[in-house]
Design an enzyme around this catalytic site. Structure first.
Site, PDB file in Angstrom:
ATOM      1  N   HIS A  61      37.069  52.492  38.126  1.00  0.00           N
ATOM      2  CA  HIS A  61      36.748  51.388  39.034  1.00  0.00           C
ATOM      3  C   HIS A  61      35.487  51.828  39.770  1.00  0.00           C
ATOM      4  CE1 HIS A  61      37.757  47.864  41.679  1.00  0.00           C
ATOM      5  NE2 HIS A  61      36.820  48.484  42.371  1.00  0.00           N
ATOM      6  N   HIS A  76      41.966  45.965  29.843  1.00  0.00           N
ATOM      7  CA  HIS A  76      42.170  46.138  31.306  1.00  0.00           C
ATOM      8  C   HIS A  76      43.062  45.006  31.828  1.00  0.00           C
ATOM      9  CE1 HIS A  76      40.467  47.235  35.486  1.00  0.00           C
ATOM     10  NE2 HIS A  76      41.441  46.358  35.667  1.00  0.00           N
TER      11      HIS A  76
HETATM   12  C1  NCD Z   1      43.115  44.286  41.085  1.00  0.00           C
HETATM   13  C2  NCD Z   1      44.569  44.146  41.517  1.00  0.00           C
HETATM   14  O1  NCD Z   1      44.933  43.127  42.124  1.00  0.00           O
HETATM   15  O2  NCD Z   1      45.377  45.021  41.198  1.00  0.00           O
HETATM   16  N1  NCD Z   1      42.316  43.340  41.825  1.00  0.00           N
HETATM   17  C3  NCD Z   1      41.117  42.858  41.475  1.00  0.00           C
HETATM   18  O3  NCD Z   1      40.516  42.152  42.277  1.00  0.00           O
HETATM   19  N2  NCD Z   1      40.589  43.098  40.304  1.00  0.00           N
HETATM   20  C4  NCD Z   1      42.650  45.675  41.256  1.00  0.00           C
HETATM   21  C5  NCD Z   1      41.339  45.971  40.581  1.00  0.00           C
HETATM   22  O4  NCD Z   1      41.250  46.013  39.349  1.00  0.00           O
HETATM   23  O5  NCD Z   1      40.339  46.172  41.289  1.00  0.00           O
HETATM   24 ZN    ZN Z   2      41.767  45.698  37.577  1.00  0.00          ZN
END
Ligand code: NCD
Ligand code: ZN
Length: 347
Positions: free
Chosen positions: A139, A16
């Site tokens: 998510h 991820h």
């Molecule tokens: C991610 C992003 O900035 O694209 N942000 C995060 O806080 N993890 C998006 C996500 O994976 O939720």
């Molecule tokens: Zn993410």
């Protein structure tokens, strides 16, 4: 047994990653490619990656952004929108472009405005994925503003995921960046169908870190860090030797100015420190012998891919990583995640 002074494991993969595009991609790609052989690339660009041709072009840009001396394979994902086209999903999988598709509930997180508003609206796409053997990456947070931000993952399991696993029993699902003991339990209850990824930052700190001595935007990400009991559940899951849990950093770079402002972006940039922090966590738990399964074996097994043959060595000496990474052109930088507690492992 005392911890060893070095640890050699198969090269890990990151299941991820946000690599962004353009100058951000130029700044960030090398940091992921130094540590990981392969990575699942999140499709939440602006506009999102929804077409096979877009993913293929993005994959080329990523390959070009990685220095030639590093071997790195980007694994592309399709951003699911309402009415996602089952034909495009199956075609991209058959052509070897999509490895998985990503479900963002609409408005759950950064760049998710085009996300899914109801599971009925993607049912046909999910059926096509089930047939094609294409995993769904989730998510897992509800977006109802009436639900407390710290409860959004647990409510998602009850309100959305429970029905989803029943409705699509042949669909492989990754519950991404789990942050709660409920998330751990859900994955454990569905060992054939579900996997769960765990980030280095959710293993290192709890929600107190966001407010220690003042508000600290570089600890803010989504799903937001929870109470200590949840962090401990994540540490137990990651080091449990269960094949259901595997590495996914959710490295999510934003420039420092867009984090340190009145409405700072969600995301932690941990790519330069990822394996060091995971090693620190496993060492603290006395489970370094289980790091290879979590980082290098369980993910490939879930995706039906061979593990990497190459090896990496981590050394038990304090990590030496810069606080910031420059973004080429424009004078901006990205703040690198550093846990509050010392990291005694180097890559
Ligand atoms: C991610 C992003 O900035 O694209 N942000 C995060 O806080 N993890 C998006 C996500 O994976 O939720
Ligand atoms: Zn993410």
């Amino acid at each position: 047994m005392p911890n060893p002074t070095s640890l050699t494991i198969r090269r890990p993969d990151d299941w991820h990653v946000h690599l962004r595009d353009n100058q951000m991609l130029a700044a960030c790609a090398v940091h992921t490619a130094r540590q990981f052989a392969r990575a699942i690339i999140m499709p939440n660009l602006v506009p999102p990656v929804t077409k096979v041709a877009e993913a293929s072009a993005y994959r080329d840009r990523i390959r070009r952004a990685v220095p030639a001396d590093l071997k790195f394979e980007p694994l592309m994902t399709c951003y699911l929108t309402d009415g996602a086209d089952p034909v495009e999903l199956a075609r991209g999988k058959n052509e070897g472009v999509w490895v998985a598709a990503k479900l963002y509930p609409a408005h759950a997180t950064t760049n998710s405005a085009h996300g899914v508003t109801s599971m009925d609206k993607v049912a046909k796409g999910l059926e096509a994925m089930e047939k094609a053997g294409m995993p769904l990456l989730v998510h897992g947070e509800v977006t109802d503003p009436d639900v407390d931000i710290f409860d959004r993952e647990a409510v998602f399991l009850d309100k959305v995921l429970t029905a989803l696993v029943k409705r699509h029993p042949g669909l492989k699902i990754v519950l991404e960046h789990i942050t709660t003991k409920e998330g751990v339990a859900f994955v454990e209850a569905h060992p054939k169908q579900l996997g769960g990824t765990i980030t280095p930052h959710h293993l290192s700190y709890n929600r107190n870190a966001l407010f220690k001595g003042g508000i600290r935007p570089h600890f803010y990400c989504l799903p937001i860090a929870k109470r200590e009991e949840h962090r401990l559940a994540l540490r137990r899951a990651a080091t449990s030797n269960s094949a259901s849990f595997f590495l996914g950093t959710d490295t999510a770079p934003h420039t420092t100015d867009t984090k340190e402002c009145a409405c700072g972006c969600a995301g932690v940039f941990n790519a330069p420190v990822a394996m060091q922090v995971y090693a620190q966590v496993f060492a603290e738990e006395g489970k370094l012998d289980r790091l290879e399964a979590f980082a290098s074996l369980n993910g490939p097994r879930f995706y039906g891919l061979p593990p990497n043959e190459e090896r990496i060595t981590l050394h038990a000496r304090p990590m030496d990583v810069p606080d910031r990474v420059e973004v080429p052109g424009g004078g901006k930088d990205i703040t690198v995640f550093h846990p509050d507690t010392p990291v005694g492992w180097s890559f």
